[in-house]
Design a protein around this motif. Structure first.
Motif, short mmCIF file in Angstrom:
data_model
loop_
_atom_site.label_atom_id
_atom_site.label_comp_id
_atom_site.label_asym_id
_atom_site.label_seq_id
_atom_site.Cartn_x
_atom_site.Cartn_y
_atom_site.Cartn_z
N GLY A 141 0.82 -1.19 0.00
CA GLY A 141 0.00 0.00 0.00
C GLY A 141 0.86 1.25 0.00
N SER A 142 0.22 2.39 0.14
CA SER A 142 0.94 3.67 0.05
C SER A 142 1.99 3.83 1.15
N ILE A 201 6.93 9.88 -1.73
CA ILE A 201 5.92 9.79 -2.78
C ILE A 201 4.55 10.11 -2.18
N PRO A 202 3.80 11.02 -2.77
CA PRO A 202 2.46 11.31 -2.23
C PRO A 202 1.50 10.17 -2.54
N THR A 203 0.48 10.03 -1.70
CA THR A 203 -0.58 9.07 -2.02
C THR A 203 -1.42 9.60 -3.16
N GLY A 204 -2.20 8.75 -3.76
CA GLY A 204 -3.08 9.18 -4.84
C GLY A 204 -4.03 10.28 -4.40
N TRP A 205 -4.54 10.16 -3.18
CA TRP A 205 -5.47 11.17 -2.69
C TRP A 205 -4.76 12.50 -2.47
N ILE A 234 4.91 -12.68 -6.97
CA ILE A 234 3.78 -11.80 -7.28
C ILE A 234 3.85 -10.57 -6.38
N ILE A 235 3.69 -9.39 -6.98
CA ILE A 235 3.59 -8.15 -6.21
C ILE A 235 2.31 -7.45 -6.65
N ILE A 236 1.46 -7.18 -5.69
CA ILE A 236 0.21 -6.46 -5.93
C ILE A 236 0.34 -5.14 -5.20
N THR A 237 0.05 -4.05 -5.87
CA THR A 237 0.24 -2.74 -5.24
C THR A 237 -0.91 -1.80 -5.57
N THR A 238 -1.24 -0.98 -4.60
CA THR A 238 -2.23 0.08 -4.82
C THR A 238 -1.57 1.38 -5.24
N ASN A 239 -0.25 1.37 -5.34
CA ASN A 239 0.50 2.60 -5.60
C ASN A 239 0.59 2.90 -7.09
N GLY A 253 1.99 -1.73 4.55
CA GLY A 253 1.72 -0.35 4.15
C GLY A 253 0.33 -0.13 3.60
N TRP A 254 -0.57 -1.04 3.94
CA TRP A 254 -1.93 -1.00 3.39
C TRP A 254 -2.94 -1.14 4.51
N SER A 255 -3.88 -0.20 4.57
CA SER A 255 -4.87 -0.22 5.65
C SER A 255 -6.15 -0.92 5.24
N GLY A 256 -6.47 -0.89 3.94
CA GLY A 256 -7.71 -1.48 3.47
C GLY A 256 -8.93 -0.63 3.71
#
Length: 580
Positions: free
Chosen positions: A26-27, A35-39, A130-135, A216-219
């Motif tokens: 996660g972010s 790096i800023p988050t998307g929001w 495997i890497i899954i990312t919201t970034n 790094g991910w809260s969900g």
């Protein structure tokens, strides 16, 4: 409750099951890179739109201002269109958020973090696939490329179409929210509520087929991602790395998936520790057979040279220090509840594999080393036997296991010495003085396999669950390959081992060791070799009297009656053994 620190348990699982893990970032994983988050990007773009719209002061609630002004939620694509209408302008704008300036590069900002680099090392080692990312950033791709890995990147649903089967890919990076250079990124609450069907199907496969390590991910905002994990088949463990207590979304996932919470100080520190532990575990378990062979060859060469002791000293001290540090509490914590069979055997195998080279050098010293070499071996026995431990009263099984290499060294050198008829050396090794909690003891009475090993059923072959001597059996299986390596394949290993334990048992009795729980006087389950070897000693005593080697070595106060009584004691004790 786990018997291990959660980070150690995770590292053990990663080392044991390479290629069966996916990492979810996660972010928070990119936060230390600046790096800023998307929001945060959306809010900054909204601020710029507000200024461009003639607002004299920056609105306190940028999100509400945008709704009031445009009648819609702030949207990444729409905001980019407002701030930079041309593709070249948009790319230049976005680079400000995700790509470092020269000054930022010099400061180490907007570059792959220690966590990204560590994950890339796990991928390069085949541990993670495997890497899954919201970034939106490309830090993980950059870290992978630095390791020489070209990942397949999926950042939108259309990328899933025509993709090679996952098992044939060297590394897959799934950017579930998109890439910063693609205006189709997902960011708002409504956008994050559902995924395109193709992406949802891919995630279902990944979450069903791989263990997941989330960091790094809260969900909290990623409803579709939480739903994807929930919908997948719950075959494998979810590890959730986080600081403090997880929020509602993550806590719910952990409860429903029966996951493991792994408290960490930071993503950087956690993944660096994981890489270190996995490297130690894999190198220990997979110690190359040549490592023991080369260690023995180097020791032999040093022993054979008239001026070789300094080289032998440095060689053995260096290897002993490496083993001592590699299996220490920093990598293998000793606190915790009593271990379970599978985790105990796993750690025992790692410790023994790590000690193979040291045992081979002890073999060479025991067979051919001079007095200085034997004193050096005794020093190594003391190093492990006297390893400081935690001050608590319950069973110190993990700590005792970390002392066991000292036992292996004593057996390796002692058996080799016995093979070369150097009985006085056997006794010198057995009577090595070790200090434990301000008291001195002979090694033979404190570091027997029976003293330091536990869970006999865990160390026994699967087809022989119950043994009378599981710890001697285990030790013989560990020492055997180095004995054959150093002394030759023609050595009768079982006879040599059993005779050595008989001599240890008699030495222990001479020094006042107990009869009924003496740890050395026999070997074998349905055999009587232990008694046979004792009978050999009785026959030798009858023919040699005071010239018996044990008496000449100073044991039993050179009293033939005491030696005869000790033989009787040990023969009687062997008949009272029980299976366990």
């Amino acid at each position: 409750m786990s018997i291990l620190d959660p980070l150690v348990a995770l590292s053990l699982s990663l080392a044991e099951h390479p290629g069966q893990f996916a990492v979810l970032l996660g972010s928070g994983a990119s936060r230390s890179a600046g790096i800023p988050t998307g929001w945060e990007v959306i809010l900054e773009l909204t601020r710029r739109v507000a200024i461009a719209s003639g607002e004299e002061t920056e609105p306190e609630d940028l999100e509400q201002w945008y709704r009031d002004k445009f009648g819609a939620e702030p949207n990444y694509s729409a905001l980019l269109e407002e701030v930079a209408s041309r593709p070249a302008e948009r790319m230049s704008l976005l680079r400000q958020f995700f790509e470092p300036t020269e000054e930022e590069r010099a400061e180490g900002k907007k570059l792959p973090t220690a966590a990204h680099r560590a994950i890339a090392k796990l991928v390069a080692a085949g541990v993670v696939k495997i890497i899954i990312t919201t970034n939106f950033d490309r830090l993980i791709e950059q870290a992978l490329e630095a390791e020489g890995i070209q990942p397949v990147v999926v950042s939108s649903a259309d990328h899933v179409q025509g993709m090679m089967p996952v098992q044939h890919l060297p590394c897959l990076v799934v950017k579930v929210h998109g890439d910063y250079l693609d205006t189709r990124i997902l960011n708002t609450e409504s956008e994050l509520a559902t995924y395109d069907q193709a992406l949802a199907d891919l995630l279902n496969r990944l979450f069903s087929e791989y263990s997941l390590v989330a960091c790094g991910w809260s969900g909290e905002w990623d409803k579709a991602l939480v739903d994807a994990i929930d919908r997948s088949v719950n075959r494998f463990t979810l590890y959730f790395l986080g600081r403090g207590q997880p929020g509602e979304a993550a806590a719910g996932l952990l409860h429903r998936r029966r996951g493991v919470l792994v408290p960490i100080a930071s993503a950087d520190a956690a993944f660096e520790q994981i890489v270190s532990k996995v490297d130690a575990l894999r190198s220990g378990r997979k110690a190359h057979p040549l490592s023991a062979e080369l260690a023995a060859a180097e020791a032999k060469r040093a022993i054979a040279r008239p001026d070789g002791f300094i080289g032998l000293h440095d060689l053995i001290i260096r290897e002993a220090t490496r083993v001592f540090d590699a299996i220490g509490p920093d990598s293998y914590p000793v606190q915790g509840a009593s271990p379970k069979a599978d985790t105990y055997r796993e750690r025992a195998e790692i410790f023994c594999a790590s000690s193979a080279g040291l045992a081979a050098m002890a073999n060479a010293c025991g067979a051919w080393g001079d007095d200085r070499a034997i004193r050096l071996v005794q020093r190594i026995i003391r190093l492990f036997a006297e390893r400081p431990g935690p001050d608590y009263s319950h069973k110190q099984w993990w700590h005792d296991l970390s002392r066991y290499p000292g036992t292996l060294v004593m057996y390796a050198a002692g058996m080799a010495a016995l093979h070369e008829d150097r009985l006085s050396t056997v006794i010198d090794l057995a009577t090595t003085r070790i200090r434990i909690r301000d008291n001195e003891y002979p090694a033979v009475m404190r570091i027997a396999p029976e003293d330091l090993l536990q869970l006999g059923e865990a160390l026994s072959p699967l087809d022989q669950a119950r043994h009378k001597t599981p710890y001697s059996n285990w030790t013989e299986n560990i020492i055997g390959p180095t004995i054959h390596l150093v002394l030759g394949r023609d050595v009768d290993l079982l006879r040599l081992f059993d005779r050595f334990e008989v001599y240890l048992g008699l030495t222990s009795r001479s020094l006042g060791g107990p009869v009924f729980d003496c740890n050395y006087q026999w070997r074998g389950e349905a055999r009587t070799e232990g008694n046979a070897y004792l009978e050999e000693e009785r026959t030798a005593l009858e023919s040699q009297g005071g010239e018996h080697p044990l008496l000449k070595a100073g044991l039993f106060d050179q009293d033939t009656n005491r030696l005869s009584a000790a033989i009787d004691d040990l023969q009687g004790a062997s008949t009272r053994m029980s299976f366990r």
